[in-house]
Design an enzyme around this catalytic site. Structure first.
Site, PDB file in Angstrom:
ATOM      1  N   LYS A   1       0.918  -1.234   0.151  1.00  9.11           N
ATOM      2  CA  LYS A   1      -0.048  -0.089  -0.052  1.00  9.11           C
ATOM      3  C   LYS A   1       0.845   1.175   0.096  1.00  9.11           C
ATOM      4  O   LYS A   1       2.188   1.194   0.198  1.00  9.11           O
ATOM      5  CB  LYS A   1      -0.908   0.053   1.208  1.00  9.11           C
TER       6      LYS A   1
ATOM      7  N   TYR B   1      14.646  31.040   6.348  1.00  8.22           N
ATOM      8  CA  TYR B   1      13.294  31.800   6.480  1.00  8.22           C
ATOM      9  C   TYR B   1      13.412  32.339   8.122  1.00  8.22           C
ATOM     10  O   TYR B   1      13.423  31.382   8.819  1.00  8.22           O
ATOM     11  CB  TYR B   1      12.021  30.978   6.093  1.00  8.22           C
TER      12      TYR B   1
ATOM     13  N   ARG C   1     -10.649   0.558  14.692  1.00  8.85           N
ATOM     14  CA  ARG C   1     -10.495   1.409  13.652  1.00  8.85           C
ATOM     15  C   ARG C   1     -11.225   0.671  12.551  1.00  8.85           C
ATOM     16  O   ARG C   1     -12.261   1.312  11.867  1.00  8.85           O
ATOM     17  CB  ARG C   1      -8.883   1.359  13.334  1.00  8.85           C
TER      18      ARG C   1
ATOM     19  N   MET D   1      10.675  24.719   0.524  1.00 14.17           N
ATOM     20  CA  MET D   1       9.955  24.038  -0.046  1.00 14.17           C
ATOM     21  C   MET D   1      10.840  23.093  -1.189  1.00 14.17           C
ATOM     22  O   MET D   1      10.653  22.228  -1.401  1.00 14.17           O
ATOM     23  CB  MET D   1       9.131  24.646  -0.784  1.00 14.17           C
TER      24      MET D   1
END
Length: 376
Positions: free
Chosen positions: A43, A264, A141, A317
């Site tokens: 998966k 940043y 779940r 990014m």
């Protein structure tokens, strides 16, 4: 070169190297340890390495059962493993029975409603493969409550028979923690379920379950994370072979004086003269922003010429800044590759430095990476 390679000419992107021979070796080792058939959980795009190359390699090695999360993933596995049994873990969404029949997929049924819908579809004469039954023994779940499962099991001529169940399974909540008493409770609860469904193959062991004392192997195990080199025994040496490596090129080098703010919002300040390298990798590539290095928090690292060098400033990014002051001069060249995953920087180490887990590191591997498949 593998048919699955995706390297671009003159690309400045990071490169993800996937060792398919190591993947197969891990699958074989887990099956040998369990003493029974091991499936492969593929998966989440085979935990980030690519469903098609992973399933192709494993099927060629003899893997006959795969587990995915979504119907769309099952269709991808079917395309490269036409003879395999492919189970879809997230259950049967309303109205999707026809797609399961069309692609020869097996839903993992986890509710009475799903059982009824699947049984009704089978009664139309549709050509479908046997489904799996998921009984919840602790996770809360997905899956039937244990009591509900036992009640249905006692009615073998009823919906379970009509649904043609070919596998009964449950899922551990804490198998990586051998000291957790929940494991023994789950093992006992699942034993009750399997006793009530004699003759139906069963599956309980996940990756860490292979190393859990007292856990029966039953007829099928379901390794996932460990296949891809993740450590199924946290706190102990990793018994699995590493499968992935991640490198990125240095784009630019610079020296800064003490007091210089970096990245940043200036979240890291040089305490003296430092040499910095900007590398071509960022959170858009799937590398967590939480790996940022600040004045108050240690973040991620890169191996530069074999030396561990810390991230400084915010992971942005597309770029990460690394303090390479202690790296060998020969490694400090524009275009030189640094290692983000590999060697001392295994999945657990990288996950911890980014305040997450190795699973998230794997499954977040970016689509922008040039991918190189080796080993087969």
């Amino acid at each position: 070169m593998s048919i699955f390679d995706t390297a671009e000419t003159a690309s400045s992107s990071a490169t993800l190297t996937v060792d398919l021979a190591a993947l197969v070796a891990n699958w074989r080792a887990l099956g040998a340890r369990a003493g029974t058939e091991a499936s492969a959980v593929v998966k989440a795009n085979a935990y980030g390495i690519g469903i098609e190359p992973a399933a192709t390699a494993l099927a060629a090695a003899g893997c006959t059962s795969f587990f995915v999360a979504h119907l769309s993933e099952g269709i991808r596995v079917r395309a490269v493993a036409p003879d395999a049994t492919v189970y879809v873990l997230n259950g049967l969404l309303p109205g999707t029975c026809g797609s399961y029949a069309q692609h020869g997929l097996s839903p993992v049924l986890g509710s009475h409603e799903e059982l009824l819908e699947w049984a009704a579809f089978r009664q139309t004469g549709a050509n479908v493969r046997p489904a799996a039954l998921h009984v919840d023994t602790a996770m809360n779940r997905l899956g039937l409550w244990k009591g509900e499962g036992l009640t249905l099991a006692r009615e073998r001529s009823g919906v379970i028979s009509a649904a043609d169940i070919g596998l009964v399974m449950s899922h551990f909540a804490s198998s990586e923690d051998e000291a957790d008493p929940a494991n023994a409770r789950q093992i006992e609860a699942f034993a009750e379920v399997t006793a009530a469904l004699p003759g139906i193959p069963a599956s309980l062991k996940n990756s860490s379950g292979h190393f859990l004392k007292g856990c029966p192997s039953y007829q099928l195990t379901r390794p996932g994370y460990a296949l891809y080199g993740g450590n199924p025994t946290p706190g102990l040496p990793n018994p699995m072979q590493p499968v992935i490596g991640l490198t990125a090129p240095i784009l630019q080098l610079r020296e800064v004086e003490g007091g210089t703010q970096v990245g940043y919002n200036g979240r890291w300040t040089a305490k003296g003269r430092r040499k910095l390298a900007t590398i071509c990798l960022g959170y858009a590539d799937g590398y967590p922003r939480n790996a940022s290095g600040t004045g108050t928090s240690t973040g991620g690292s890169a191996l530069v010429g074999g030396v561990l060098c810390p991230f400084v400033g915010t992971v942005s990014m597309d770029l990460i800044i690394v303090d390479v002051s202690d790296a060998p001069i020969a490694a400090l060249q524009r275009g030189e590759l640094v290692t983000l995953i590999g060697g001392r920087l295994d999945l657990e180490t990288v996950g911890t430095s980014a305040k997450t887990i190795g699973y998230e590191i794997l499954t977040s591997l970016g689509r922008r990476y040039a991918r190189r498949y080796i080993g087969l």
